[in-house]
Design a protein around this motif. Sequence first.
Motif, short mmCIF file in Angstrom:
data_model
loop_
_atom_site.label_atom_id
_atom_site.label_comp_id
_atom_site.label_asym_id
_atom_site.label_seq_id
_atom_site.Cartn_x
_atom_site.Cartn_y
_atom_site.Cartn_z
N THR A 346 0.84 -1.19 0.00
CA THR A 346 0.00 0.00 0.00
C THR A 346 0.88 1.25 0.00
OG1 THR A 346 -0.07 0.19 2.42
CG2 THR A 346 -1.73 -1.24 1.36
N TRP A 347 0.24 2.39 -0.24
CA TRP A 347 0.93 3.68 -0.19
C TRP A 347 1.55 3.89 1.18
CZ3 TRP A 347 3.65 7.53 -1.42
CH2 TRP A 347 3.49 8.83 -0.92
N GLU A 348 0.83 3.58 2.25
CA GLU A 348 1.36 3.77 3.60
C GLU A 348 2.55 2.86 3.86
OE1 GLU A 348 0.61 6.14 5.70
OE2 GLU A 348 -0.82 6.94 4.25
N GLU A 349 2.47 1.60 3.43
CA GLU A 349 3.60 0.68 3.59
C GLU A 349 4.80 1.15 2.79
OE1 GLU A 349 1.63 -3.69 4.28
OE2 GLU A 349 1.46 -2.79 2.28
N SER A 350 4.55 1.63 1.59
CA SER A 350 5.64 2.10 0.73
C SER A 350 6.36 3.28 1.36
CB SER A 350 5.08 2.50 -0.64
OG SER A 350 4.42 1.42 -1.26
N LYS A 351 5.59 4.23 1.92
CA LYS A 351 6.20 5.37 2.61
C LYS A 351 7.04 4.91 3.79
CE LYS A 351 2.53 7.93 3.43
NZ LYS A 351 1.74 9.10 3.92
N ARG A 352 6.48 4.02 4.58
CA ARG A 352 7.17 3.57 5.79
C ARG A 352 8.49 2.88 5.44
NH1 ARG A 352 7.53 -1.18 7.90
NH2 ARG A 352 5.77 -2.02 6.73
N LYS A 353 8.46 1.98 4.49
CA LYS A 353 9.66 1.25 4.12
C LYS A 353 10.74 2.19 3.57
CE LYS A 353 7.70 -3.32 3.11
NZ LYS A 353 8.77 -4.13 3.72
N THR A 354 10.29 3.16 2.77
CA THR A 354 11.25 4.09 2.19
C THR A 354 11.87 4.97 3.27
OG1 THR A 354 9.94 4.13 0.15
CG2 THR A 354 11.55 5.89 0.44
N ARG A 355 11.05 5.46 4.18
CA ARG A 355 11.57 6.31 5.27
C ARG A 355 12.57 5.55 6.13
NH1 ARG A 355 5.70 8.78 7.05
NH2 ARG A 355 5.58 10.44 5.47
N GLU A 356 12.23 4.32 6.49
CA GLU A 356 13.13 3.54 7.34
C GLU A 356 14.48 3.34 6.67
OE1 GLU A 356 10.93 0.00 8.08
OE2 GLU A 356 9.64 0.91 9.63
N ALA A 357 14.45 3.03 5.38
CA ALA A 357 15.71 2.83 4.65
C ALA A 357 16.50 4.13 4.55
CB ALA A 357 15.42 2.28 3.26
#
Length: 372
Positions: A346-357
């Motif tokens: 999802t968009w929210e999962e995509s944001k979270r994964k990108t931010r963490e990296a």
Amino acid sequence: MPAGLTYVVTGGCGFVGSHIVDLLVQRGRNISEIRVVDTQPRTYGKSPEKTGVKVKLIRGDVTNMAQMTEVCAGADVVIHTAALIDVYGFVSDVTLWDVNVKGTETLLQCCVNEDVTCFVYTSSREAVGPKQRGDPVEDGDESTPYDSSSPVLFYSRTKAAAESAVLRWNGRRTNGGKTLHTCALRPSGIYGDGEMATFKIWREIGLNPFAGPHRLISHPKVKCSCAYVGNVAWAHLLAAQTLLTSPSNAGGEAFFIADDTPVGNEMATYSNIFAPVGIRWDDSLVLPLWVLYFIAYILAFLRFLLKPFYNFVPRLTPAVLTLVNTTFCVNYKKAARLLGYKPLFTWEESKRKTREALMEWKAREFSSGHTK
């Protein structure tokens, strides 16, 4: 028990390729071996042995027929992501054509020679547009009329030529009497966990992306489609599976790949993702657009004058300005219909994964107070 399938992933240590390999290990069906081909192979960090999948790292160049023949021998699927990406002019046109077009043709010939039946090509939105005149596309699909005869970048021309070759080779008989099935995927605006090209450039020229806010060189009203790298990788798995099981659905077809990332100005999308990490863009141009073009043409003329003596490569060019100031939005309805594609993340999962990296990247690159 019959042996599983053997996949080849060229550019398998790159941004998109590494995510494809991860998903093949985690979610691939009936796979026994993945051959990860790259000019600079890196140690694979996951634990494929737990899934029974053998991951084999291979140093190889897609322009080398002998190497690619060995890589393709006994393989069932080739996913070809390897390419040179250059929007500024660091790489000569000859080299771009040799790798992106001739390298793709070399791989296709190896597939025919070695009885490989499935070939998935990572194309690009730039294979279609925008063009030099900057005509926009709103909610476009694969049948949207668009004159692609004057691409803004030579890189775009190489992707279009390679994609055309891939689709032409669909249906070719292999040397062993099988049939080669091919398709091409056209992602755009790829972001996600991993070292994105944007941040590589910042690092190379010694700038700190966390020293913003940064000003735009694209008009705030310009829109484009963006996609999370994990969803782009997932589309490749589905394309390969479709070519294996229902080749008439995908063979000879090109597919735009997007996801549910909100459509808007690309830098505004990145600001939404990166702001909690400390990277921000203002919602205004750094200078009026006509001034930016004037500067870009001056720099282009300067590059022409210096070319016999020095490879001056400005980051602001007329082509880049046209690229980032042309609305180009596409949908993924065809991929949904024929490949069964829907975003895995999802968009929210995509944001979270990108931010963490990016937080990890920030700590690594700027822990000493300056870029490496």
